[in-house]
Write a protein that holds these residues in place. Structure first.
Motif, PDB file in Angstrom:
ATOM      1  N   ALA A 325       0.826  -1.200   0.000  1.00 47.96           N
ATOM      2  CA  ALA A 325       0.000   0.000   0.000  1.00 47.96           C
ATOM      3  C   ALA A 325       0.866   1.259   0.000  1.00 47.96           C
ATOM      4  CB  ALA A 325      -0.926   0.001   1.227  1.00 47.96           C
ATOM      5  N   MET A 326       1.940   1.234   0.775  1.00 45.61           N
ATOM      6  CA  MET A 326       2.835   2.385   0.806  1.00 45.61           C
ATOM      7  C   MET A 326       3.556   2.567  -0.534  1.00 45.61           C
ATOM      8  SD  MET A 326       4.474   2.054   4.638  1.00 45.61           S
ATOM      9  CE  MET A 326       5.366   3.602   4.473  1.00 45.61           C
ATOM     10  N   ALA A 327       4.017   1.455  -1.102  1.00 40.62           N
ATOM     11  CA  ALA A 327       4.708   1.531  -2.394  1.00 40.62           C
ATOM     12  C   ALA A 327       3.782   2.086  -3.474  1.00 40.62           C
ATOM     13  CB  ALA A 327       5.225   0.148  -2.790  1.00 40.62           C
ATOM     14  N   GLY A 328       2.519   1.624  -3.472  1.00 49.35           N
ATOM     15  CA  GLY A 328       1.557   2.148  -4.436  1.00 49.35           C
ATOM     16  C   GLY A 328       1.299   3.625  -4.239  1.00 49.35           C
ATOM     17  N   TRP A 329       1.236   4.053  -2.991  1.00 50.90           N
ATOM     18  CA  TRP A 329       1.034   5.468  -2.680  1.00 50.90           C
ATOM     19  C   TRP A 329       2.189   6.303  -3.248  1.00 50.90           C
ATOM     20  CZ3 TRP A 329       1.581   7.562   3.011  1.00 50.90           C
ATOM     21  CH2 TRP A 329       1.295   8.937   3.033  1.00 50.90           C
ATOM     22  N   TYR A 330       3.407   5.795  -3.150  1.00 45.40           N
ATOM     23  CA  TYR A 330       4.565   6.564  -3.603  1.00 45.40           C
ATOM     24  C   TYR A 330       4.778   6.501  -5.118  1.00 45.40           C
ATOM     25  CZ  TYR A 330       5.845   7.017   1.327  1.00 45.40           C
ATOM     26  OH  TYR A 330       5.841   7.314   2.670  1.00 45.40           O
ATOM     27  N   GLY A 331       4.005   5.655  -5.824  1.00 42.87           N
ATOM     28  CA  GLY A 331       4.089   5.674  -7.284  1.00 42.87           C
ATOM     29  C   GLY A 331       4.366   4.361  -7.962  1.00 42.87           C
ATOM     30  N   THR A 332       4.348   3.251  -7.219  1.00 43.90           N
ATOM     31  CA  THR A 332       4.520   1.945  -7.853  1.00 43.90           C
ATOM     32  C   THR A 332       3.302   1.636  -8.712  1.00 43.90           C
ATOM     33  OG1 THR A 332       5.961   1.075  -6.128  1.00 43.90           O
ATOM     34  CG2 THR A 332       4.687  -0.534  -7.376  1.00 43.90           C
ATOM     35  N   ALA A 333       3.541   1.066  -9.902  1.00 36.98           N
ATOM     36  CA  ALA A 333       2.455   0.864 -10.872  1.00 36.98           C
ATOM     37  C   ALA A 333       1.740  -0.465 -10.690  1.00 36.98           C
ATOM     38  CB  ALA A 333       3.007   0.958 -12.300  1.00 36.98           C
ATOM     39  N   MET A 334       2.456  -1.511 -10.251  1.00 31.21           N
ATOM     40  CA  MET A 334       1.816  -2.811 -10.065  1.00 31.21           C
ATOM     41  C   MET A 334       2.420  -3.515  -8.853  1.00 31.21           C
ATOM     42  SD  MET A 334       0.798  -5.809 -12.764  1.00 31.21           S
ATOM     43  CE  MET A 334       2.385  -6.565 -13.144  1.00 31.21           C
ATOM     44  N   LEU A 335       1.552  -4.201  -8.119  1.00 28.10           N
ATOM     45  CA  LEU A 335       1.941  -4.927  -6.912  1.00 28.10           C
ATOM     46  C   LEU A 335       1.811  -6.418  -7.171  1.00 28.10           C
ATOM     47  CD1 LEU A 335      -0.269  -2.834  -4.446  1.00 28.10           C
ATOM     48  CD2 LEU A 335       2.111  -2.363  -5.106  1.00 28.10           C
ATOM     49  N   CYS A 336       2.847  -7.171  -6.878  1.00 30.99           N
ATOM     50  CA  CYS A 336       2.782  -8.624  -6.986  1.00 30.99           C
ATOM     51  C   CYS A 336       2.353  -9.183  -5.643  1.00 30.99           C
ATOM     52  CB  CYS A 336       4.131  -9.216  -7.390  1.00 30.99           C
ATOM     53  SG  CYS A 336       4.070 -10.995  -7.649  1.00 30.99           S
ATOM     54  N   TYR A 337       1.246  -9.902  -5.646  1.00 30.36           N
ATOM     55  CA  TYR A 337       0.697 -10.376  -4.380  1.00 30.36           C
ATOM     56  C   TYR A 337       1.625 -11.366  -3.689  1.00 30.36           C
ATOM     57  CZ  TYR A 337      -1.140 -15.122  -5.603  1.00 30.36           C
ATOM     58  OH  TYR A 337      -1.293 -16.446  -5.920  1.00 30.36           O
ATOM     59  N   VAL A 338       1.436 -11.464  -2.393  1.00 24.31           N
ATOM     60  CA  VAL A 338       2.103 -12.455  -1.554  1.00 24.31           C
ATOM     61  C   VAL A 338       0.997 -13.202  -0.817  1.00 24.31           C
ATOM     62  CG1 VAL A 338       3.615 -12.795   0.435  1.00 24.31           C
ATOM     63  CG2 VAL A 338       4.218 -11.102  -1.304  1.00 24.31           C
ATOM     64  N   ILE A 357      -6.969 -10.723  -2.333  1.00 31.15           N
ATOM     65  CA  ILE A 357      -7.822  -9.721  -1.702  1.00 31.15           C
ATOM     66  C   ILE A 357      -6.984  -8.743  -0.882  1.00 31.15           C
ATOM     67  CG2 ILE A 357      -9.630  -9.348   0.011  1.00 31.15           C
ATOM     68  CD1 ILE A 357     -10.657 -10.317  -2.695  1.00 31.15           C
ATOM     69  N   ALA A 358      -5.975  -9.236  -0.180  1.00 34.23           N
ATOM     70  CA  ALA A 358      -5.099  -8.347   0.585  1.00 34.23           C
ATOM     71  C   ALA A 358      -4.458  -7.308  -0.322  1.00 34.23           C
ATOM     72  CB  ALA A 358      -4.022  -9.159   1.310  1.00 34.23           C
ATOM     73  N   TYR A 359      -4.086  -7.738  -1.520  1.00 32.80           N
ATOM     74  CA  TYR A 359      -3.407  -6.821  -2.442  1.00 32.80           C
ATOM     75  C   TYR A 359      -4.366  -5.917  -3.198  1.00 32.80           C
ATOM     76  CZ  TYR A 359       1.335  -7.946  -1.521  1.00 32.80           C
ATOM     77  OH  TYR A 359       2.544  -8.020  -0.906  1.00 32.80           O
ATOM     78  N   LYS A 360      -5.596  -6.379  -3.431  1.00 35.54           N
ATOM     79  CA  LYS A 360      -6.597  -5.480  -3.997  1.00 35.54           C
ATOM     80  C   LYS A 360      -6.897  -4.345  -3.021  1.00 35.54           C
ATOM     81  CE  LYS A 360      -8.595  -5.835  -7.362  1.00 35.54           C
ATOM     82  NZ  LYS A 360      -8.309  -5.317  -8.727  1.00 35.54           N
ATOM     83  N   ILE A 361      -6.895  -4.682  -1.733  1.00 31.64           N
ATOM     84  CA  ILE A 361      -7.069  -3.647  -0.710  1.00 31.64           C
ATOM     85  C   ILE A 361      -5.908  -2.655  -0.774  1.00 31.64           C
ATOM     86  CG2 ILE A 361      -7.120  -3.206   1.779  1.00 31.64           C
ATOM     87  CD1 ILE A 361      -8.464  -6.001   2.059  1.00 31.64           C
ATOM     88  N   ALA A 362      -4.679  -3.174  -0.835  1.00 31.89           N
ATOM     89  CA  ALA A 362      -3.499  -2.310  -0.870  1.00 31.89           C
ATOM     90  C   ALA A 362      -3.513  -1.397  -2.095  1.00 31.89           C
ATOM     91  CB  ALA A 362      -2.230  -3.164  -0.857  1.00 31.89           C
ATOM     92  N   ALA A 363      -3.820  -1.959  -3.266  1.00 34.85           N
ATOM     93  CA  ALA A 363      -3.826  -1.166  -4.503  1.00 34.85           C
ATOM     94  C   ALA A 363      -4.907  -0.092  -4.446  1.00 34.85           C
ATOM     95  CB  ALA A 363      -4.033  -2.082  -5.707  1.00 34.85           C
ATOM     96  N   HIS A 364      -6.083  -0.467  -3.948  1.00 31.22           N
ATOM     97  CA  HIS A 364      -7.185   0.499  -3.878  1.00 31.22           C
ATOM     98  C   HIS A 364      -6.862   1.607  -2.874  1.00 31.22           C
ATOM     99  CE1 HIS A 364     -11.234   1.980  -4.347  1.00 31.22           C
ATOM    100  NE2 HIS A 364     -11.419   1.932  -3.028  1.00 31.22           N
ATOM    101  N   ALA A 365      -6.258   1.229  -1.752  1.00 32.22           N
ATOM    102  CA  ALA A 365      -5.857   2.239  -0.769  1.00 32.22           C
ATOM    103  C   ALA A 365      -4.851   3.210  -1.369  1.00 32.22           C
ATOM    104  CB  ALA A 365      -5.261   1.553   0.464  1.00 32.22           C
ATOM    105  N   ALA A 366      -3.950   2.690  -2.198  1.00 32.94           N
ATOM    106  CA  ALA A 366      -2.966   3.552  -2.859  1.00 32.94           C
ATOM    107  C   ALA A 366      -3.648   4.506  -3.830  1.00 32.94           C
ATOM    108  CB  ALA A 366      -1.938   2.691  -3.588  1.00 32.94           C
ATOM    109  N   ASP A 367      -4.637   4.008  -4.579  1.00 25.47           N
ATOM    110  CA  ASP A 367      -5.351   4.875  -5.516  1.00 25.47           C
ATOM    111  C   ASP A 367      -6.079   6.002  -4.785  1.00 25.47           C
ATOM    112  OD1 ASP A 367      -4.544   3.493  -7.772  1.00 25.47           O
ATOM    113  OD2 ASP A 367      -6.305   2.197  -7.822  1.00 25.47           O
TER     114      ASP A 367
END
Length: 459
Positions: A325-338, A357-367
């Motif tokens: 979520a933090m990486a997406g906030w700072y400008g990362t374009a895609m997150l690889c789930y764990v 689902i954990a990563y969809k939450i992170a990506a959406h929070a970043a957006d």
């Protein structure tokens, strides 16, 4: 939908989206992406042309629904699947693919290393997938020589890369950035090299005392990618495998090389994204994202996690989603789930679901944090449904509707409770959202407060 779109491009020497964008041509894929992202189509074209956005869309993956990865678009999520020699098979991997797509994966990587015929598994996954498929070709290269790394030749790598391209793979992790001179830099690490592909190349270089063949044969790979429109996902072979190793000399030396390789690929209009760490403490995440943008000329950044602590095996979908979520906030374009199985074993379908689902939450929070237009609309709609006790609408708007309904129905399963103005936590008498104050009542209260100059003081 892409069968007719790509028919006219076949046989040309360069069919990449970047090539057309740099010629000022707006492809059907760019039109589709612009509508999907609610972006001006000229912006999509310009971002692809400059390399800040990619549209991974192999001309042989015609059942693909085009999408984009870049800082100007929504933060995306990749899900990893793949059969191993110890577990899983073709049917299970296709089932995982379908599950990943169901729960919102924007791309899927097939990381199969065994468990059946790798070509058949990959073909089945591509045929079934409406989202871009990525692979790591060095895995099959090693499998082709029965695990004997010393027997691998540059031609073995190139043969597998071209095979994947012909089959319709949309992007490939190419571990071209790890150089022989980087290897001594891992001496001070706690966990050494944790990238499977990076480990294969490192052992090859140590055995032959020669430079990385993917680096020395980059020109050959570029020519393959131009012919099929395969995007580079330059692998971070020296990503940190624990927070102790984050942002060290080995990682940053490879990152500088990845920037050079990115610009080399761009010379031939080949699309690029760059992979990143790994395991990174929270206070170093912003530095890592900005450093990648600087070194790689703002090519899209694609990170695994990062995990912000190392002490939670079994819960690393959580430790990594925090960093993601933090990486997406700072400008990362895609997150690889764990998934929860990270570091422990091969994920099963439930692990895929939980990780995704954990990563969809992170990506959406970043957006939301990046104030992307419309990013919070769904949140607001769900909040209204929650306040109005519209339980079915809440479920519908959830990232995982089945799980939301399952948890609600554990204690209040009857249909009558789908319209009840309470849940099992507060019960019918203590729900604060039953305190409905209409506009007229508030207006009268404001008049009263103004008239009598009511103040609140601390006792």
């Amino acid at each position: 939908m892409r069968t007719e779109w790509v028919a006219k491009r076949r046989g040309q020497s360069n069919v990449t989206q970047m090539h057309y964008a740099r010629q000022g041509v707006i492809t059907q894929e760019m039109h589709y992406v612009a509508q999907r992202e609610n972006l001006p189509v000229d912006l999509v074209k310009d971002e692809v042309a400059r390399g800040r956005m990619i549209i991974p869309a192999n001309i042989n993956h015609t059942n693909l629904e085009p999408m984009c990865i870049g800082i100007a678009s929504k933060c995306k999520v990749n899900a990893n699947i793949g059969a191993s020699p110890n577990s899983s098979n073709l049917d299970e991997e296709v089932a995982k693919l379908n599950l990943a797509v169901k729960y919102g994966a924007d791309t899927v990587m097939d990381l199969s290393t065994g468990g059946g015929n790798l070509d058949e598994i990959r073909t089945a996954i591509i045929k079934a997938s409406p989202v871009p498929i990525g692979t790591v070709p060095v895995y099959q290269a090693l499998e082709s020589v029965h695990g004997n790394i010393e027997k691998l030749t540059p031609d073995d790598f190139l043969h597998v890369i071209e095979k994947h391209a012909e089959q319709g793979v949309d992007y490939m992790t190419i571990h071209a950035g790890i150089l022989i001179e980087h290897l001594p830099l891992v001496r001070s690490r706690l966990t050494g090299i944790v990238s499977r592909g990076g480990g294969i190349l490192a052992r090859w270089m140590l055995a032959h005392h020669k430079q990385n063949p993917l680096y020395t044969h980059l020109r050959d790979i570029i020519e393959i990618f131009k012919k099929y429109d395969v995007s580079f996902s330059f692998g971070d072979s020296l990503r940190p495998g624990c927070t102790h190793d984050a942002s060290d000399d080995a990682q940053l030396a490879e990152l500088k090389t990845l920037g050079q390789l990115t610009r080399k690929a761009w010379e031939d209009d080949v699309q690029v994204m760059v992979e990143g760490p790994g395991h990174v403490p929270m206070d170093q995440i912003e530095f890592n994202v900005k450093k990648q943008m600087e070194e790689c000329s703002e090519a899209p950044f694609y990170v695994l996690g990062p995990l912000v602590t190392d002490i939670a095996p079994g819960y690393d979908h959580i430790t990594s989603a925090i960093g993601a979520a933090m990486a997406g906030w700072y400008g990362t374009a895609m997150l690889c789930y764990v998934t929860p199985k990270e570091h422990l074993g091969l994920p099963n379908p439930e692990d895929v679901r939980n990780g995704l689902i954990a990563y969809k939450i992170a990506a959406h929070a970043a957006d939301i944090a990046r104030h992307r237009p419309g990013a919070r609309d769904r949140d607001d709609e769900l909040s209204r449904a929650r306040y109005n006790f519209d339980w079915n609408r809440q479920f519908e708007l959830s990232l995982d509707p089945e799980r939301a309904k399952e948890y609600h129905d554990e204690t209040l399963p009857a249909d009558i409770y789908k319209t009840a103005e309470f849940c099992s936590m507060c019960g019918p008498k203590f729900c604060p959202m039953q305190t409905k104050v209409d506009a007229d009542a508030l207006t009268e209260l404001e008049k009263f407060l103004a008239k009598d100059k009511v103040t609140v003081t601390q006792s």
